[in-house]
Design a protein around this motif. Structure first.
Motif, short mmCIF file in Angstrom:
data_model
loop_
_atom_site.label_atom_id
_atom_site.label_comp_id
_atom_site.label_asym_id
_atom_site.label_seq_id
_atom_site.Cartn_x
_atom_site.Cartn_y
_atom_site.Cartn_z
N THR A 110 0.83 -1.21 0.00
CA THR A 110 0.00 0.00 0.00
C THR A 110 0.86 1.25 0.00
O THR A 110 0.60 2.22 -0.73
CB THR A 110 -0.93 0.01 1.22
N HIS A 158 2.37 1.76 -3.34
CA HIS A 158 1.36 2.25 -4.27
C HIS A 158 1.14 3.75 -4.09
O HIS A 158 0.99 4.49 -5.06
CB HIS A 158 0.06 1.48 -4.04
N GLN A 215 -4.05 6.03 0.39
CA GLN A 215 -4.64 4.83 0.96
C GLN A 215 -3.87 4.42 2.20
O GLN A 215 -2.67 4.70 2.32
CB GLN A 215 -4.64 3.68 -0.06
N THR A 255 -3.55 1.11 5.26
CA THR A 255 -3.91 -0.25 5.66
C THR A 255 -4.41 -0.23 7.10
O THR A 255 -3.71 0.25 8.00
CB THR A 255 -2.70 -1.19 5.55
N VAL A 271 -7.99 -1.95 3.12
CA VAL A 271 -7.14 -0.87 2.61
C VAL A 271 -8.10 0.25 2.18
O VAL A 271 -8.79 0.12 1.17
CB VAL A 271 -6.27 -1.33 1.44
#
Length: 627
Positions: free
Chosen positions: A23, A26, A39, A41, A70
């Motif tokens: 995550t 990303h 985002q 987690t 997420v």
């Protein structure tokens, strides 16, 4: 708890750290991606095993950590506020752009002011009054008149062309709105497919959908909600636009078609009603091709309702498309759109006021004021068109009425006249008409010595129709202006300098009709005095009556003031939108420093989980080798 269970706990730590690292990576990969929302987690514990119970605790043992979801870091309240205020900014900005275009067209800031053409015409009139017999001064007056009309026509045509160009923008926006609806519907299905199992969130698809909602909010006043199936339903201008099952596209109709439809319904809907509605719509709107957005799926209902007028408190001043249509208006503005307050002297005969007729005219005027306030004044372009046309009409008719004065006359018998186009018009006995006042009309200098030669003519309708009474007396009956017949009016697009005067300057009626051939001093004095007469207010909602020069100054001042007001509101809205967007970005934007910190944190967590598994592995190895 067994050592094998300990291995499971360690494995959950490794998996959790891996998800969190993915995550974070990303987020870092999309740090500059427009519309991307950070985002994160969300971690949670797995189930517990109860091995017993005592007075202190339930003696539970956890089985490790789990990744619950997420999620996107969004604030739905900021999203809604942003879209509403963005729509309001677009509403005022489109109108400001229109008023800026009007300023450019009039050329006040480019050194080509229309006021110069007015002053040149005024100077030419003064020169003719000084040397009425001079062909040079007469030719100069005619040329100044030509320039005056050409410059006025050029301005009016540019305004009208810009008004029509806005149709293209409206068509493009309607097309884009429909595309957005289709794209959101497609994303709804994809998001529903990915999230239906409840395992993961389609966050990247949600980002795309939210960007489309942002864009749509700039065009329309929208409301929306996300259902249990993760699909977003959208209401646009109070009408369902995107639902779980369909997208209700927008389309356009011309203003004339809409008026025909509405009038047909009002008149009964039969063949006779349709014919009557067509005549009425064409009389009111002419050949207007102004496009109006409609909902074909809702019986061609108009998308926007301007009753009441847009207001901030009611949130009806939202949407760039609505602002665009409001700025453009529904048709070309004319001087007839500006009601003129009736004067008591016009209803007074032999010192006695016809109160009934005056009150009726006053009611009609008040109705006209309401119509002007509701239909003309809110439109930037229609207001400028109507006010400018009123100025040109005032100049043209004032000068013409001095050169070709009229007088009221009651016909003693039926009279048939033939105009310059060969059309026959019959006036019944007892009708009160206006005819050329032979006694006061100046005459031309040429051999014909004829009166009635106006300086400015209508392109399609002559000023007078020649008739003859039973005793052989010739009369020239004035062809009145019909508000519903554009060709009969002294309005921009239908005015030209008299062709006879252009061909022969001596036909200008500046000579006295007393037979002496002298210059008509009274006519000259009236022409010079006309420029200083108070002829009209800028609109029915102001009290100041202006001369021609004052009127033009007030017109330009009104454009400037309106532009300044719209610019101020637009900039205030822009600042508000930026402030809300910054607040959104403070929550949703990716911070590379923060993500790098998370990267290190989850990397340590991953290493800790790995070391934990190594310890358990060593313990298992020790036990197995000892057996």
């Amino acid at each position: 708890m067994s050592l094998m269970s300990d291995l499971s706990i360690g494995k959950s730590g490794l998996s959790m750290s891996q998800y969190a690292l993915n995550t974070t990576a990303h987020n870092l990969a999309n740090v500059d991606t427009k519309g991307y929302v950070r985002q994160e987690t969300i971690l949670g514990t797995t189930q517990y095993i109860t091995v017993g119970q005592n007075a202190i605790s339930k003696m539970q043992t956890g089985l490790g950590v789990d990744t619950e979801e997420v999620r996107q870091v969004r604030d739905i309240f900021l999203d809604k506020a942003y879209r509403r205020e963005l729509g309001r900014e677009s509403f005022y900005n489109t109108q400001y752009q229109a008023i800026s275009e009007m300023e450019d067209i009039f050329g006040e800031l480019q050194g080509v002011a229309f006021q110069d053409s007015m002053e040149d015409l005024w100077v030419a009139l003064q020169e003719v009054a000084k040397e009425p017999d001079s062909i040079v001064t007469r030719a100069s007056l005619v040329q100044r008149a030509v320039t005056f009309i050409e410059r006025a026509e050029n301005i009016y045509n540019q305004v009208s062309e810009y008004q029509l160009d806005l149709n293209i923008q409206i068509t493009k926006q309607v097309k884009r709105i429909n595309e957005i609806g289709d794209e959101i519907a497609s994303l709804n299905k994809q998001i529903c497919k990915y999230e239906s199992a409840g395992v993961e969130n389609a966050n990247d698809l949600r980002d795309k959908r939210n960007m489309l909602l942002d864009e749509l909010g700039g065009y329309l006043n929208i409301s929306y909600r996300e259902g249990g199936d993760h699909q977003v339903s959208i209401m646009a201008e109070g009408v369902p636009f995107v639902t779980d099952t369909a997208v209700f596209h927008m389309s356009t109709m011309s203003q004339v078609e809409i008026m025909k439809r509405d009038l047909t319904r009002a008149y009964g809907g039969d063949a006779e009603a349709r014919e009557r509605a067509e005549e009425e719509a064409e009389r009111i709107c002419g050949s207007s091709v102004m496009l109006v957005p409609i909902w074909p799926s809702y019986e061609n209902k108009q998308v926007f309702n301007y009753d009441p007028l847009p207001a901030n408190k009611a949130n009806t001043d939202v949407g760039g498309l609505k602002g665009l249509i409001l700025a453009r208006g529904t048709r070309v503005g004319k001087y007839t759109d500006i009601p003129v307050r009736p004067k008591e002297e016009d209803f007074t005969e032999d010192g006695e006021l016809d109160e009934e007729a005056y009150e009726e005219a006053l009611k009609e005027y008040e109705t006209g004021v309401k119509r002007y306030t509701a239909e003309i004044e809110p439109s930037v372009i229609m207001t400028v068109q109507a006010q400018f046309d009123q100025l040109i009409h005032g100049v043209v008719t004032t000068l013409n009425d001095i050169l070709c004065p009229n007088i009221e006359y009651t016909l003693p018998e039926d009279v048939t006249v033939t105009d310059a186009q060969g059309r026959e018009i019959t006036y019944e006995a007892g009708s009160t008409v206006r005819i050329l006042d032979w006694e006061k009309a100046p005459i031309s200098m040429d051999e014909s010595k004829e009166p009635g030669n106006e300086l400015f003519s209508r392109k399609s309708v002559s000023r007078y129709g020649k008739g003859e009474l039973g005793d052989g007396t010739a009369i020239w009956i004035y062809n009145e202006e019909d508000p519903y017949d554009n060709y009969s009016m002294y309005t921009l697009g239908e005015i030209e300098v008299n062709k006879d005067v252009l061909a022969d300057k001596s036909k200008l009626p500046f000579s006295s009709n007393g037979g002496t051939g002298d210059f008509d001093i009274e006519t000259a004095e009236k022409l010079i005095a006309a420029w200083d007469l108070k002829f009209a207010t800028l609109s029915p909602n102001v009290l100041t009556v202006n001369t021609f020069a004052e009127y033009y100054t007030a017109l330009i001042g009104d454009i400037a003031n309106r532009g300044d007001t719209l610019d101020t509101i637009s900039k205030e809205q822009e600042a508000m939108v930026q402030e809300i967007d910054q607040e959104r970005l403070s929550k949703t934007a990716v911070s590379s420093d923060e993500e790098l910190t998370n990267l290190i944190r989850f990397q340590h967590a991953y290493n800790a989980a790995a070391r934990y598994i190594n310890v358990v592995d060593e313990m298992l190895e020790h036990i197995v080798t000892r057996l």
